[in-house]
Structures are given as C-alpha cells and as structure tokens.
Design an enzyme around this catalytic site. Sequence first.
Site, PDB file in Angstrom:
ATOM      1  N   THR A 185     -19.539 -30.456   1.508  1.00 22.97           N
ATOM      2  CA  THR A 185     -18.660 -29.684   1.864  1.00 22.97           C
ATOM      3  C   THR A 185     -18.796 -28.743   2.838  1.00 22.97           C
ATOM      4  O   THR A 185     -19.977 -28.563   3.007  1.00 22.97           O
ATOM      5  CB  THR A 185     -17.692 -28.907   0.346  1.00 22.97           C
ATOM      6  N   GLU A 233     -14.329 -33.761  -2.340  1.00 21.56           N
ATOM      7  CA  GLU A 233     -14.738 -33.854  -3.400  1.00 21.56           C
ATOM      8  C   GLU A 233     -13.699 -35.148  -4.432  1.00 21.56           C
ATOM      9  O   GLU A 233     -14.042 -35.425  -5.534  1.00 21.56           O
ATOM     10  CB  GLU A 233     -14.380 -33.224  -4.441  1.00 21.56           C
ATOM     11  N   LYS A 283      -0.749 -11.829  -0.802  1.00 20.69           N
ATOM     12  CA  LYS A 283      -0.957 -11.669  -1.545  1.00 20.69           C
ATOM     13  C   LYS A 283       0.067 -10.316  -2.030  1.00 20.69           C
ATOM     14  O   LYS A 283      -0.228  -9.325  -1.500  1.00 20.69           O
ATOM     15  CB  LYS A 283      -1.294 -11.791  -3.393  1.00 20.69           C
ATOM     16  N   TRP A 290       2.983 -13.641  -3.837  1.00 21.77           N
ATOM     17  CA  TRP A 290       3.077 -14.582  -3.392  1.00 21.77           C
ATOM     18  C   TRP A 290       3.691 -15.510  -2.233  1.00 21.77           C
ATOM     19  O   TRP A 290       4.011 -15.652  -2.529  1.00 21.77           O
ATOM     20  CB  TRP A 290       1.950 -16.200  -3.349  1.00 21.77           C
TER      21      TRP A 290
END
Length: 544
Positions: A188, A333, A442, A447
């Site tokens: 990754t 993944e 935030k 959000w």
Amino acid sequence: MTTKHGTMQDWPLNVWKLIDHAAINHGDREIVSLTCEGHEVRTDWRQVQGRARKVAGALRRLGVQQGDRVATLAWNTHRHVESWYGISGMGAVAHTINPRLFEDQIVYIANHAEDAVLFFDLTFVKLVEKLAPRLETVRHYVLLTDREHMPEETSLTLHCYEDLIAPEDADAPWTEVDENAPSGLCYTSGTTGNPKGVQYSHRANVLHAYGACMGDVLDIRSTTVVFPVVPMYHANSWGVPYAAAAVGAKLVMAGPNFDPPTIAKLIRQESVTLTLAVPTIWLGMLQHLEATGGDLGTLQRVVIGGSAAPRFMIEAFEETYGVDVCHAWGMTEMTPLGTLGSLSAEAMTLPRDQQLDLKCKQGRAIFGVELKLVDDEGRELPRDGVAFGRLLVRGPWIVGSYFKGDGGNILDAEGWFDTGDVATIDPRGYMQITDRSKDVIKSGGEWISSIEIENIAGGCPGVAEAAVIGVAHPKWDERPLLIIVKKEGASVSAADVLGYLEGKIAKWWTPDAVEFVEAIPHTATGKIQKTALRERFAGYTLAA
Ligand code: AMP
C-alpha cells in the site's frame, strides 16, 4: 445417498491458466508495447506465454524456490507481463514495486518482502545501482532488455533478460501450486507509517479476472482493445493483464510514457476501445486535446479510478469526445476492484442530468464484493444516499491480513475490512466516496466532503486543479480551505471560484479561504497528497 461435497472436478484457479487459455484460444491476439529502448514491440499471447514459461525456467535455474518473492521495478511492457506470469507460474510471488516511491520506501519494501531477485527496466539502472548496497536479500539483478542495450559500465552484476531466458524451454510445464498459494505482492502507498504488503493468492486473482470481465464491470471481451495506462505496480494495473488473458483481448501498453500526446497517439493508432487511468492522467489528456483539437479515435470507454473523477471531466469526455466514462473504485487491499459506475437498467431511462449525478458516484458492488456502511460505533447505516459513514468490505478477493501479519488482526468479528473511506450508498446501490476518513473535514460536529468541493471547483473556468483541506477554526473546529492551481495564463480570482461554487454545494460547505499555489503535490499513485498540503498550511489562520 448424500455426499459432503459436490461432485465436480477440483481445478485449482492458478493464474498461469489464464495465459495458457489466451495462448491456446487467442494466440494471435496482439500485445503491443512501447519499450524503454524506444521501440514499439508487437507480440501476441502465444509468444508471451512461451516466454513466460522460459522466465519460469530461468528462475528455477537461478535457485528461486516456491513462495520466494521476485520483485519488478518496471513499466507496463510485454516483458513485464512475461516476467509476471513467469514468476507466479513457477510458484514464486510477483512483487511489483512502485518506482515513484521515495528511495527509502523502496529499500524498506524490498527488504521487508525479502525479494530474492529484482527484474528492472533500463530507466532504473542508476536508481538500482544506488539502492543495491542496501537491498539485503536480492541475489540476482535482471535487466529487462536485450544484449545490445546492456550498459557498458555498471557497478551491478547483471543478467540480461533476453540472454537469461533464451536457453529455456517455451513448453516447460508450470509449477502446480495450491490455488490459495500466493502469486503476487503489492504494498500500500503508506501515507502514514510504513507501507504494508498485500499478498494476492492465485485464486483471488483468477476470481477477480472473471469479475473484471463482466459486462457491468470492465466489459472486457476478445474483441476489446484494452490499454491500461494505470501501471502494473499500481494494484496490478487494476487486474487488466489477468482479465485480458482470460478473454484474449488485445493489450496495449505504453512503457515509460505517460504524456498525453503519446497516449492519444497509441489510442488512435491501435484502435483502443477501453482505457483505464487515474484522473490526473485524464486531466492532462483533456488539456492536450483542447489545445490540439485532437480526437480519441475509436475509443469507447474510459475507466477512471484511484481518485474521484470530477463531473466536468466526465462531461467533457462524453459530450466533446463521445467516450463513455465509468468510475471504478477499489484499493490495493481489494485486488483492487470493488465497485463500477456502469448505469443500471433503471438509470438508462433517467434524464441526462441525473445520469451524470450517478456517474459522479463510484458505482455499484461487483459480485464478489459486499459493502456495508457503519457509524463510529459500528452500527450499520441506511442505504439512503444521505447517511455517510465508514465503508466496510468483504469477499474472496479482499485482504484477510497484511503480509507477515503487519497491523495485526484487520478484520472485525464478522470478517469485514474497514477501507478507511467514508461513503454513502443510495437506494439504487450506488456508492459515493465522500472522503478518506482522515481527510474528512469536521465542522461544528458535521462532516464536509473535501472531494465533492474539489470536483466542483475543478470545473471552474481557469482552474487546472483544486484541493480542499480542513484547517483549524476557533468556533467550528475545522473549516475548508480551497487550494487552487490556475490553468496556464488564466486569471481566475478567489471570488470567481467561490462564486462558481455558489448554488452547487451547501452554503455552509463554502470554503472560508482560497489559496493559489504553483502545484499540488501528488502521491506515487497520483492522488492528491493531503498530508503534504496539511503540513504546508499548518497554522493557517481563519477569522472567527
Ligand atoms: P490505492 O490502494 O493506492 O489504489 O488507494 C485506494 C484508495 O484510493 C481508496 O481507498 C480510495 O480512497 C481511493 N480511490 C480509489 N478509487 C477511487 C474513486 N474512483 N473515487 C474516489 N476515491 C478512490
């Protein structure tokens, strides 16, 4: 009488079966590559399969054992495809390393993977010379070229790829391994902490290849001419070299070239019908086509993933160039495909504007990938297109653990993997990424989606690229800061961009400030590097 199992044959899903199938059934179907030597090489599945078997033989001769990692530091070329299949085909693990990573990261990854052999392109001779003293386990260096292009002077003890495979048998059998044995390894990008390895099994790659070919997914078939601009080191070119073999599609690869003129030329010259890449590539392409008045020949579909494709990009491809755009979402993944944005039967009947709204979303789950949204307490959220929360995934090509157990147990009690993405899922099943969980802004307990603002701002005349980060605010905790790169020669102002956003996003999402910069930093896989932007604008003060 009942039997415990079904009565069908046990036919292990090995990746080399894909290329055998292509060689037997679609042997003449072409693989066209631009190479580091500056040539255009035309070969086909039959030849590539034979040469992959030779690679397997050469690796056995070098003493590589089943399960060993063999790394590649290479662009998309026929030789890279041959090496890839050859490595997995003798039971070793093809470890694609991203050459755009920092040198320390490459060293870390190669040592962590304990790579036994490194195949690399001519472009990387200097880099490998520099890194070699720090590569603790690499016993053999293979330069992916012919005798004529071998460097005269180098500190490395090199094998020449063409010489290495020449004496081997193109019909030598593959090594039989369990379908759950590892065939590939990819790390990754590791924006925080060390990169982690995802080790793909043969089975996961083959199932993913079936999934990728489906009509509502990449829709790859024997008549497709597919050009993965996305590199093999970025999550296996999103599985395309496996999927293309599964159906015998023609494969086009650009080697070390990522510039829009070369890509556009290849698309036209090879009658490409399907191409895939991250948005930054397509941003460059649109600017190139706009400047030159060029076209995209017979191209039918552009698949965009890795980051969100802005609406203006989708509109430009579809309306100006007549090319269908489809979002793909996934991650290293996930082998990597999770969702595709193809339109459902119902969506086909919607007005154009609503279709575009859907195309801006990342799409519906592929069979083999389950999706679930949860809040911070792990409670499942409704699929109403409004509630957004952490996106969890489960399925046969989703990671179960990181290589060598890094990061410990990464699945919850029911086997779900947390993608680190924040998303909504609408009643039609279309998922939309609103942010990476660490990038979400935030503000006053609510959000704000940085991606949505970026994508709209990117469409403002005069704007070349936009990024949004949260900066500290005395009253609201965090507020959005909009960072803009102007198009060359454009004279767009902060008021112009904010005016452009008006009515397109909720009023309280409007960025509190706009900063103009020369360039926005990108990660090794072409994503906006938010960590670098946050560092650059650390301490930025906004009025209360
Ligand atoms: P990587 O493993 O480097 O491919 O990165 C995977 C991450 O890229 C995902 O978790 C998402 O955050 C992001 N990503 C991938 N595809 C998309 C997409 N189509 N739209 C938005 N973000 C995406």
